[in-house]
Design a protein around this motif. Structure first.
Motif, PDB file in Angstrom:
ATOM      1  N   MET A   1      42.247  96.896  14.536  1.00 16.82           N
ATOM      2  CA  MET A   1      42.964  97.572  15.603  1.00 16.82           C
ATOM      3  C   MET A   1      44.399  97.804  15.138  1.00 16.82           C
ATOM      4  SD  MET A   1      43.297  96.520  19.637  1.00 16.82           S
ATOM      5  CE  MET A   1      41.561  96.145  19.703  1.00 16.82           C
ATOM      6  N   SER A   2      44.917  98.980  15.414  1.00 14.76           N
ATOM      7  CA  SER A   2      46.257  99.312  14.943  1.00 14.76           C
ATOM      8  C   SER A   2      47.317  98.533  15.718  1.00 14.76           C
ATOM      9  CB  SER A   2      46.508 100.816  15.069  1.00 14.76           C
ATOM     10  OG  SER A   2      46.798 101.164  16.398  1.00 14.76           O
ATOM     11  N   PRO A   3      48.409  98.204  15.024  1.00 17.10           N
ATOM     12  CA  PRO A   3      49.494  97.486  15.715  1.00 17.10           C
ATOM     13  C   PRO A   3      50.054  98.254  16.910  1.00 17.10           C
ATOM     14  CG  PRO A   3      49.846  97.465  13.340  1.00 17.10           C
ATOM     15  CD  PRO A   3      48.686  98.380  13.600  1.00 17.10           C
ATOM     16  N   GLU A   4      50.056  99.581  16.827  1.00 20.26           N
ATOM     17  CA  GLU A   4      50.587 100.390  17.923  1.00 20.26           C
ATOM     18  C   GLU A   4      49.734 100.226  19.187  1.00 20.26           C
ATOM     19  OE1 GLU A   4      50.084 101.591  14.820  1.00 20.26           O
ATOM     20  OE2 GLU A   4      52.144 101.906  14.162  1.00 20.26           O
ATOM     21  N   ILE A   5      48.411 100.209  19.009  1.00 20.67           N
ATOM     22  CA  ILE A   5      47.520 100.014  20.160  1.00 20.67           C
ATOM     23  C   ILE A   5      47.727  98.633  20.762  1.00 20.67           C
ATOM     24  CG2 ILE A   5      45.101  99.760  20.866  1.00 20.67           C
ATOM     25  CD1 ILE A   5      44.436 102.022  18.874  1.00 20.67           C
ATOM     26  N   ILE A   6      47.890  97.638  19.908  1.00 21.36           N
ATOM     27  CA  ILE A   6      48.143  96.271  20.388  1.00 21.36           C
ATOM     28  C   ILE A   6      49.449  96.228  21.179  1.00 21.36           C
ATOM     29  CG2 ILE A   6      48.638  93.892  19.692  1.00 21.36           C
ATOM     30  CD1 ILE A   6      46.775  94.412  17.256  1.00 21.36           C
ATOM     31  N   ILE A   7      50.485  96.830  20.633  1.00 17.35           N
ATOM     32  CA  ILE A   7      51.798  96.828  21.289  1.00 17.35           C
ATOM     33  C   ILE A   7      51.709  97.496  22.666  1.00 17.35           C
ATOM     34  CG2 ILE A   7      54.145  97.801  21.202  1.00 17.35           C
ATOM     35  CD1 ILE A   7      53.959  97.369  18.094  1.00 17.35           C
ATOM     36  N   TRP A   8      51.103  98.692  22.739  1.00 10.53           N
ATOM     37  CA  TRP A   8      51.013  99.409  24.015  1.00 10.53           C
ATOM     38  C   TRP A   8      50.104  98.694  25.003  1.00 10.53           C
ATOM     39  CZ3 TRP A   8      54.675 102.262  25.553  1.00 10.53           C
ATOM     40  CH2 TRP A   8      55.453 102.977  24.641  1.00 10.53           C
ATOM     41  N   SER A   9      49.064  98.056  24.500  1.00 15.85           N
ATOM     42  CA  SER A   9      48.189  97.266  25.388  1.00 15.85           C
ATOM     43  C   SER A   9      48.941  96.088  25.985  1.00 15.85           C
ATOM     44  CB  SER A   9      46.963  96.778  24.622  1.00 15.85           C
ATOM     45  OG  SER A   9      46.190  97.863  24.177  1.00 15.85           O
ATOM     46  N   LEU A  10      49.733  95.434  25.160  1.00 18.92           N
ATOM     47  CA  LEU A  10      50.528  94.299  25.647  1.00 18.92           C
ATOM     48  C   LEU A  10      51.578  94.752  26.650  1.00 18.92           C
ATOM     49  CD1 LEU A  10      50.956  92.308  22.305  1.00 18.92           C
ATOM     50  CD2 LEU A  10      49.635  91.592  24.320  1.00 18.92           C
ATOM     51  N   ILE A  11      52.193  95.897  26.406  1.00 21.32           N
ATOM     52  CA  ILE A  11      53.195  96.415  27.340  1.00 21.32           C
ATOM     53  C   ILE A  11      52.542  96.783  28.674  1.00 21.32           C
ATOM     54  CG2 ILE A  11      54.781  98.348  27.783  1.00 21.32           C
ATOM     55  CD1 ILE A  11      55.480  98.193  24.745  1.00 21.32           C
ATOM     56  N   ALA A  12      51.367  97.416  28.621  1.00 22.35           N
ATOM     57  CA  ALA A  12      50.662  97.776  29.860  1.00 22.35           C
ATOM     58  C   ALA A  12      50.259  96.517  30.634  1.00 22.35           C
ATOM     59  CB  ALA A  12      49.427  98.619  29.533  1.00 22.35           C
ATOM     60  N   ALA A  13      49.730  95.518  29.931  1.00 23.20           N
ATOM     61  CA  ALA A  13      49.333  94.270  30.601  1.00 23.20           C
ATOM     62  C   ALA A  13      50.554  93.540  31.150  1.00 23.20           C
ATOM     63  CB  ALA A  13      48.558  93.375  29.638  1.00 23.20           C
ATOM     64  N   SER A  14      51.648  93.596  30.424  1.00 27.72           N
ATOM     65  CA  SER A  14      52.888  92.979  30.895  1.00 27.72           C
ATOM     66  C   SER A  14      53.383  93.658  32.170  1.00 27.72           C
ATOM     67  CB  SER A  14      53.958  93.061  29.807  1.00 27.72           C
ATOM     68  OG  SER A  14      55.178  92.561  30.288  1.00 27.72           O
TER      69      SER A  14
END
Length: 165
Positions: A1-14
């Motif tokens: 999984m790309s770091p960008e997807i991880i970052i945006w997923s974490l921001i959305a969950a946050s």
């Protein structure tokens, strides 16, 4: 999984966790304090109505929906650990599942069900109101703190991952 997807997923969950924390904060800060100032009949009846109406709100989608999201985020982080931020992701996920969802299910919901079983504003509901209020408020404070902790953990992980890019 790309770091960008991880970052945006974490921001959305946050963001979702912050919204949940905000609702809990409003109850802890002024809604329940205001109800405590009302008569037991008005307070218990109003809370009974609020507890029924919450099921028709966007809040319930966020509250309940974040539990599997947090579990999936934590599980994916364990299965495919990022180079950095793993501890923060796991802590955030555990914080939501245990400190928000489980506290809601085992702390607040039983009190809501007991109050719901009584007629709106009835003498029985009025007599239960002081006990309900005190216990419900305690667990609401707990889940507010944990939903905010979840958001902070996820943002911290997102920043650490972004910095590592």
């Amino acid at each position: 999984m790309s770091p960008e997807i991880i970052i945006w997923s974490l921001i959305a969950a946050s963001t979702a966790s912050c919204l949940v924390a905000g609702v809990f904060l409003s109850f802890s800060d002024f809604t329940m304090r205001s109800l405590k100032l009302a008569t037991p009949e008005a307070a218990s009846q109003t809370m009974q109505i609020l507890n029924r109406e919450v099921f028709r709100s966007a809040f319930i989608v966020l509250l309940v929906g974040m539990a599997p999201v947090a579990a999936i985020i934590g599980g994916l982080a364990v299965a495919w650990p990022p180079q950095t931020g793993l501890e923060e992701i796991i802590l955030g996920s555990l914080s939501y599942v245990l400190g928000v969802f489980c506290v809601t299910m085992f702390g607040n919901v039983p009190k809501n069900k007991k109050l719901a079983a009584m007629a709106d504003g009835s003498p029985e509901a009025q007599a239960y109101w002081p006990t309900y209020h005190k216990g419900w408020m305690f667990w609401n404070h707990v889940r507010m703190i944990f939903s905010l902790a979840t958001a902070l953990c996820y943002v911290d992980a997102a920043v650490l991952i972004a910095i590592a890019l």
